[in-house]
Every structure is written in C-alpha cells, then in structure tokens.
Design an enzyme around this catalytic site. Structure first.
Site, mmCIF file in Angstrom:
data_model
loop_
_atom_site.group_PDB
_atom_site.id
_atom_site.type_symbol
_atom_site.label_atom_id
_atom_site.label_comp_id
_atom_site.label_asym_id
_atom_site.label_seq_id
_atom_site.Cartn_x
_atom_site.Cartn_y
_atom_site.Cartn_z
ATOM 1 N N GLU A 265 -5.720 -25.085 -38.632
ATOM 2 C CA GLU A 265 -5.532 -23.743 -39.123
ATOM 3 C C GLU A 265 -6.854 -23.091 -39.793
ATOM 4 O O GLU A 265 -6.513 -22.276 -40.779
ATOM 5 C CB GLU A 265 -4.190 -23.723 -40.104
ATOM 6 N N GLU B 36 -7.301 -24.418 -27.343
ATOM 7 C CA GLU B 36 -7.639 -25.018 -26.231
ATOM 8 C C GLU B 36 -8.964 -25.705 -26.359
ATOM 9 O O GLU B 36 -9.906 -25.817 -27.499
ATOM 10 C CB GLU B 36 -8.027 -23.924 -24.899
ATOM 11 N N GLN C 209 -12.580 -44.868 -54.754
ATOM 12 C CA GLN C 209 -13.520 -45.275 -55.675
ATOM 13 C C GLN C 209 -12.981 -46.112 -56.904
ATOM 14 O O GLN C 209 -13.278 -47.190 -57.325
ATOM 15 C CB GLN C 209 -14.461 -44.258 -56.075
ATOM 16 N N SER D 241 -13.100 -24.985 -42.623
ATOM 17 C CA SER D 241 -13.906 -24.691 -43.724
ATOM 18 C C SER D 241 -14.830 -23.524 -43.536
ATOM 19 O O SER D 241 -14.946 -22.800 -44.363
ATOM 20 C CB SER D 241 -14.187 -25.806 -44.751
ATOM 21 N N ALA E 283 -11.651 -23.234 -26.792
ATOM 22 C CA ALA E 283 -11.213 -22.229 -27.675
ATOM 23 C C ALA E 283 -10.575 -22.780 -28.729
ATOM 24 O O ALA E 283 -9.173 -22.595 -28.862
ATOM 25 C CB ALA E 283 -10.372 -21.166 -26.453
ATOM 26 N N GLY E 284 -11.428 -23.019 -29.921
ATOM 27 C CA GLY E 284 -10.611 -23.428 -31.259
ATOM 28 C C GLY E 284 -10.650 -22.074 -32.058
ATOM 29 O O GLY E 284 -9.825 -21.332 -31.786
ATOM 30 N N SER E 285 -11.838 -21.944 -32.816
ATOM 31 C CA SER E 285 -12.019 -20.821 -33.731
ATOM 32 C C SER E 285 -12.314 -19.751 -32.928
ATOM 33 O O SER E 285 -11.861 -18.615 -33.313
ATOM 34 C CB SER E 285 -13.142 -21.233 -34.635
#
Length: 380
Positions: A364, A127, A337, A367, A130-132
C-alpha cells in the site's frame, strides 16, 4: 488537538482488546506456523461487527468512525499481523472501493454481504511489472457487447485466493495512460476465466493468503464496472489513501505487541542479581520504543481525524503510514535485542513481530513512494 477516545470509542476498543487477548493471541503462533486462514476467528469478528466497521449500517456495516476503526485494527494486528491484513484488505480496499464508487445496486448486491462479514473481499491492482508504477499494468479489459473481456495477471493480492468479490483494475484504453484504467467488480466463483495461479510463501503476514491471479478471456458484464470508464486510477489512489491509515494502525499494533513483550521479558529476566529492566541501557530502549509507538499512534489518529472532517488527508495518511511502518520494524528489532538469543528463536513471539512488521514498509505504498507523496504535497 484532543484525540482522547469517547466513551463509545473506548467501549469498542475494550471489546476488541478482550476478543484479541482471549481468542487471537493464544492462536497467533499456530496461525504463523500453519499459514492457514483462521476462518473461525473471521466468523467471530463478523458476529462482533468487525468486518465492516466504517461502512454504514444500511450496507451491512457497523457505521463506526475512522478513529474506532483504526483502534480496532490496531488491536487485531497486535494479536496477529496476518489477521490485521485480512481485515484491512477486506474493508479499507475492497469494501471501500464499492462504497465510494459503486452505484446503489452494486452496494446492495456486493457491498452488503462483504460488510456483514458473510463474504471476503480483495483488491487486485498490482502486477509483476506494475507495483508502484500503476499505469504500467498489462491487464486489459476489451469492450465486448454488454460487457468486457479481461486478460492479464495480478500479483501480491491479499485475500486473492479466498475472496468472494475482487475489485479489479484493468486498461480499457491502453493508449490513454492513467486515464485509460477502469475498475470492476469480479466474482471468482461466477466468472469463467478467473484462475488462482498460486499463493506466496512469505517472510511474515502468515494466515493471510497473498495470491497470483490470472484472467483468461474472463467476461465481466458492464453493470459490474465501477463508475465511468477511465476512472480506475483515481479510484485506486483515493482508496489507497484511506487504506494507509489502517496500515499505520497495523504498524502501531505490532509495535505495541513488541513493546509489551519486551517489558514483560525485561522484568522477568534476571542478570547480575537483578531484572534486566533495572539496567539503564534497557530502560532507554523501552523508553524509545514507547515514545515512537505513541508518536505513530498520534499520526494515525491525526490522519483519521482529517479524513472524518473531509479535509485533504493525503499527506497525513502518507506520514502516518510511513512513520508507523518504520517504527514497527524498529520497535520489533529492539524487542528481539532485549530478548537476546531467545528473541531469535520461535520460543518467543518477538521474531514474528519483526517478520510481520517488515511488510508495512512495502505494501500500500512503499516507504520510498510515500516520501515522494509527502514531498509532492509540500511543494505543490
């Protein structure tokens, strides 16, 4: 530990590789430009048994092991990052939620058409606030007779605007924290009160719609609750742990695509009367790109192996996803590069690889969250 593919696994990989080279790679730029779901490719993948790879045959799937699934998803993502996300969200999240936590009736009715590729699934957890922090979700499912009335919003839902089945998380006891969250099966075409508010205009991951969903007094019958009340948070964590293996596969696939493109370009591009691949600086870049990609692939298979053995694979999956995510961006960056100015244009695919790779570090499990997960596993 030997992760050399078996004859069957190699055949599956070669089959998917051929499909990707012939059908996906030639369409990848078009998918990226149009940002439209490539339904014809999804139909072809369904015919090949790729839309339910690790799901048992009795529920419409192909019954493949997780090594085969990861290798296949790597190949799909090598062709198109967006297509890789469509498949990963459909199988690893939506299908696996119903397979792991649904009863036999739910599996027969809702999992079978998903795994067969006749329908598409989505996983509605995140949301705006409300991610993590999953327990911070505001979506509520209030008990009402023989069912629940749901109100709230979900954001960043891959496949959300086109899904036939959505696995949804909502609070059934707002005062119980993570123990007050339950999970449900939603049927958008059948459930009044389900609305798609729109889809995101994203940096990459084109072809996979990322939707904002709204639920306005949406009624869900009790028989579509997954498992017991209050188990939704556990369902989400277990499902995401497995999903991280396939996001690692997506990262490896994109890294491999960037490496392949860089090698080809460096051998064709001449400066100072020789291919630039002859210069030590370019050789070192290619060497680092390949080493990182190979290492990420090994971490992916290590996590898959632990999952297949029934061992605790939380740390292994987090490490695979973390490393492959960062490697995919780093390798794609070096690919640009090596291409020089051309790499910054849409004349070559490396700029798309870079845009697609960045998402791996966000969805998901960011990091930063994965580093917390790994640290927790090390110190518990």
């Amino acid at each position: 530990m030997d992760f050399s593919p078996t004859t069957e696994q190699k055949q599956i990989q070669e089959m998917v590789e051929e499909f990707v080279d012939e059908e996906v790679v030639p369409r990848a730029s078009e998918i990226d430009e149009s940002d439209e779901v490539p339904w014809d490719l999804i139909d072809e993948m369904a015919k090949l048994g790729l839309m339910g790879m690790p799901i048992p045959e009795e529920y419409g799937g192909a019954g493949l092991d997780y090594h085969s699934y990861a290798m296949a998803l790597e190949e799909i993502s090598r062709g198109s990052g967006g297509l890789g996300t469509i498949v990963a969200a459909h199988i690893s999240l939506a299908c696996n939620m119903i397979y792991e936590f649904g009863d036999e009736t739910q599996k027969a009715e809702y999992l079978t058409p998903l795994a067969a590729g006749d329908e598409i699934g989505a996983f509605a957890l995140s949301e705006a606030g409300a991610g993590s922090d999953v327990p911070a979700m505001d979506t509520v499912a209030e008990k009402d007779g023989d069912g629940y009335v749901v109100n709230g919003d979900k954001l960043w839902i891959s496949n959300g605007s086109v899904a036939d089945t959505v696995t949804l998380f909502a609070k059934t006891d707002p005062d119980a924290g993570n123990k007050g969250i339950s999970s449900f099966i939603v049927r958008p075409d059948e459930d009044d009160g389900f609305f798609v508010e729109g889809t995101e205009h994203k940096l990459g991951d084109k072809g996979c719609p990322t939707a904002e969903l709204r639920f306005d007094d949406m009624y869900i019958p009790e028989e579509r609750r997954l498992g017991e009340e209050g188990r939704g948070f556990v369902h989400a964590l277990k499902t995401l742990n497995g999903g991280r293996i396939t996001i690692a596969a997506r990262g490896v696939g994109i890294a491999q695509a960037a490496l392949d493109a860089a090698i080809e370009y460096s051998q064709d591009r001449e400066q100072f009367d020789q291919p630039i691949s002859e210069f030590q600086a370019i050789k070192h870049k290619l060497a680092d790109m390949d080493t990182k990609t190979q290492a990420a692939r090994l971490l992916m298979h290590r996590a898959a192996d632990k999952k297949m053995r029934g061992e605790n694979y939380i740390k292994a999956a987090a490490q695979a996803k973390l490393y492959a995510s960062e490697v995919s961006r780093e390798v794609a960056n070096e690919g640009i590069q090596i291409h020089g100015g051309y790499g910054y244009t849409k004349d070559f695919p490396v700029e798309r690889f870079y845009r697609d790779a960045k998402l791996n570090e966000i969805y998901e499990g960011t990091s930063e969250v994965l580093r917390n997960t790994i640290g927790d596993q090390l110190t518990q």
